[in-house]
Motif scaffolding. Sequence first.
Motif, mmCIF file in Angstrom:
data_model
loop_
_atom_site.group_PDB
_atom_site.id
_atom_site.type_symbol
_atom_site.label_atom_id
_atom_site.label_comp_id
_atom_site.label_asym_id
_atom_site.label_seq_id
_atom_site.Cartn_x
_atom_site.Cartn_y
_atom_site.Cartn_z
ATOM 1 N N THR A 185 0.668 -1.295 0.061
ATOM 2 C CA THR A 185 0.211 0.153 -0.063
ATOM 3 C C THR A 185 0.850 1.258 0.085
ATOM 4 N N ALA B 33 -5.074 -2.165 -8.093
ATOM 5 C CA ALA B 33 -6.293 -1.354 -8.349
ATOM 6 C C ALA B 33 -6.926 -1.615 -9.380
ATOM 7 N N ASP C 4 -12.317 -4.052 -6.596
ATOM 8 C CA ASP C 4 -13.038 -4.528 -5.481
ATOM 9 C C ASP C 4 -12.507 -5.721 -4.304
ATOM 10 N N LYS D 212 -10.705 -6.496 -1.273
ATOM 11 C CA LYS D 212 -10.410 -5.995 -0.137
ATOM 12 C C LYS D 212 -9.232 -6.594 0.616
ATOM 13 N N GLN E 116 -10.186 -2.430 3.441
ATOM 14 C CA GLN E 116 -10.663 -1.608 2.217
ATOM 15 C C GLN E 116 -10.180 -2.064 0.962
ATOM 16 N N THR E 117 -11.128 -1.605 0.087
ATOM 17 C CA THR E 117 -10.695 -2.140 -1.498
ATOM 18 C C THR E 117 -9.525 -1.717 -1.920
ATOM 19 N N GLN F 168 -9.044 -0.345 -4.868
ATOM 20 C CA GLN F 168 -9.383 1.060 -5.361
ATOM 21 C C GLN F 168 -9.451 1.963 -4.585
ATOM 22 N N ALA F 169 -10.102 1.642 -3.425
ATOM 23 C CA ALA F 169 -10.262 2.860 -2.025
ATOM 24 C C ALA F 169 -8.798 3.140 -1.799
ATOM 25 N N LEU F 170 -7.986 2.397 -1.415
ATOM 26 C CA LEU F 170 -6.387 2.375 -1.069
ATOM 27 C C LEU F 170 -5.740 3.243 -2.028
ATOM 28 N N THR G 241 -7.098 5.315 -4.501
ATOM 29 C CA THR G 241 -7.816 6.429 -4.295
ATOM 30 C C THR G 241 -7.186 7.626 -3.225
ATOM 31 N N ARG G 242 -6.902 7.070 -2.085
ATOM 32 C CA ARG G 242 -6.261 7.728 -0.847
ATOM 33 C C ARG G 242 -4.761 7.623 -0.900
#
Length: 163
Positions: A117, A127, A132, A134, A140-141, A143-145, A147-148
């Motif tokens: 990460t 991603a 999707d 996790k 967290q997915t 994609q979410a990781l 995005t952040r």
Amino acid sequence: MRRAYISLGTNVDRARHVRAGVAALEAHLGPVQVSPVYETGSVGFTGRSFYNLVVALDTDLSPAALVARLKALEDQHGRQRGGGDAPGGCTLDLDLLLLGECIVTSECLCLPRQDMTRHAFVLKPLADLAPDLKHPLLGQTMQALWTRFDDDRQWIRPVAFAW
């Protein structure tokens, strides 16, 4: 069978080693899915830029057996360890990121891979391939990781890769 996610990187004769690495994974471990290929700067040392991607495959190998197979494939493709590579050079780097829901913490292996990460060259292609999916510890997915993700020192750009 569990789904394995493997990071593939090279900064020596990049296109050839990407093709050879993916072909070797398919020949030794079965069908693979591949992310887009990205060019990225070296992280942690000064060297030539890399081509990186993530590969997904299904396997019934144990984590240790799969890592041993990956290391053998690296060796077969000219990977030198212990400073033997040309400065900043790596023919083929294969790192096991995830293996199903396996959580392993040992002296030799950590799953999920702890630094996945923190590196754009791993997180972005992962991603793309499995948005999707996790993270087994963070929940967290991918994609979410992504995005952040916030490290403007790491550059990454897509490669129009010809397979």
